[in-house]
Enzyme design. Structure first.
Site: not given
Ligand SMILES: Cc1cc2nc3c(=O)[nH]c(=O)nc-3n(C[C@H](O)[C@H](O)[C@H](O)COP(=O)(O)O)c2cc1C
Length: 311
Positions: A74, A102, A130, A133
């Site tokens: 994203i 976050n 986070n 990055c």
């Molecule tokens: C579409 C999407 C957007 C995400 N955006 C962020 C984000 O902006 N910041 C962040 O720290 N993690 C982000 N993540 C990671 C999730 O918070 C999580 O750590 C990761 O997807 C593992 O969990 P899950 O398997 O339940 O999705 C994103 C994950 C997905 C799928």
């Protein structure tokens, strides 16, 4: 019987009504999910990453489904911290769940600026850092892969965050995640969350090009769950337990059994990410499922599960 079970948990200095959170980036700023689920049923809510300035994010396509999960790139699309406080925080202030914002950035100064803006906001219980990055000042290497940079960014944000609970979100794209966890704890992290996504690629074989415009993306969903459980257990045993630091566990959680696995491995709470895309009310169902599991197994309080893994 289920009403007799205590599913509240302590998460550092916070007391949560239950251990289930949303994961960052998968439920926006809450408005998106609120249509499908009563957000008061959650223990915690984590916003998508917020940066100092608004960001458009990466070019599309920026998500692609895989056999047992998805890739996303994203690129931190968000409205920036000032608009977030004005336009999104008032609605978040009304929900009972503990709200974590976050925080992301490209330089330590940017992270600090976001944290300073949030430090005095009453509706914010804590910040999730986070650190996946790229650090632009250090040639684009992710902050979260280098213990020295993790120490530096954690202590800088800790000072800026005032009384807010500081949770550092670990990337799994490292050789030894416990080394990174210890660096974050030494520098003042009040909690840890793990895991973020795994760097991955999907190729279009007709075009012989990556499907995502960004070439790579982060793999999430059921495919990563056993690795996430392993990493939570490793961080719990080798860094968090002895220091009394709570873990928010995530990676592929879709139901109460998945959530309970993470808690047994050492997580004090769990977050649902990709699972909410498949089933928007997934997190609320997990709360009910945890209650039922405890009742069925004569567990008086869900806290008993945390770190209860046998040999
Ligand atoms: C579409 C999407 C957007 C995400 N955006 C962020 C984000 O902006 N910041 C962040 O720290 N993690 C982000 N993540 C990671 C999730 O918070 C999580 O750590 C990761 O997807 C593992 O969990 P899950 O398997 O339940 O999705 C994103 C994950 C997905 C799928």
């Amino acid at each position: 019987m289920e009403n007799m079970v205590d599913i509240s948990v302590e998460f550092g200095r916070l007391r949560l009504s239950n251990p289930v959170f949303t994961a960052s980036g998968t439920c926006g700023y809450a408005g998106e999910l609120g249509e499908f689920m009563d957000l008061d049923r959650l223990g915690g809510f984590v916003t998508k990453s917020i940066t100092a300035q608004p960001r458009m994010g990466n070019a599309t396509p920026r998500i692609v489904e895989t056999d047992a999960g998805m890739l996303n790139a994203i690129g931190l699309a968000n409205i920036g911290v000032e608009r977030f406080i004005l336009e999104k925080l008032p609605a978040l202030a009304k929900i009972k769940a503990a709200v974590f914002v976050n925080v992301a950035g490209e330089t330590i100064e940017e992270y600090v600026a976001v944290a300073q803006n949030l430090a005095n906001q009453e509706a914010v219980a804590g910040l999730e850092l986070n650190i996946s990055c790229p650090n632009v000042a250090k040639g684009g290497i992710s902050f979260g892969t280098d213990p020295e940079q993790v120490r530096e960014i954690t202590s800088a944000v800790k000072q800026a965050a005032g009384q807010k609970v500081l949770m550092v979100k670990l990337t799994p794209n490292v050789t030894d995640i416990a080394v990174i966890a210890r660096a974050a704890i030494d520098a003042g992290a009040d909690a840890l969350s793990l895991i973020n996504t795994f760097t991955a690629m999907v190729i279009d074989i007709k075009e012989r090009r990556p499907v995502l415009a960004n070439r790579t993306g982060g793999l999430s969903g059921p495919a990563i769950k056993p690795i996430a459980v392993y990493m939570v257990n490793k961080v719990y045993n080798e860094a968090a337990k002895e220091r009394g630091i709570p873990i928010l566990g995530m990676g592929g959680i879709r139901n109460a059994s998945d959530a309970i696995e993470f808690m047994i491995a050492g997580a004090s709470a769990v977050a649902v990410g990709t699972g909410s895309f498949v089933e928007p009310a997934c997190a609320a169902k997990i709360v009910e499922g945890i209650k039922k599991y405890c009742a069925d197994n004569a567990i008086a309080g869900v806290k008993e599960l945390v770190g209860s893994l046998g040999a």
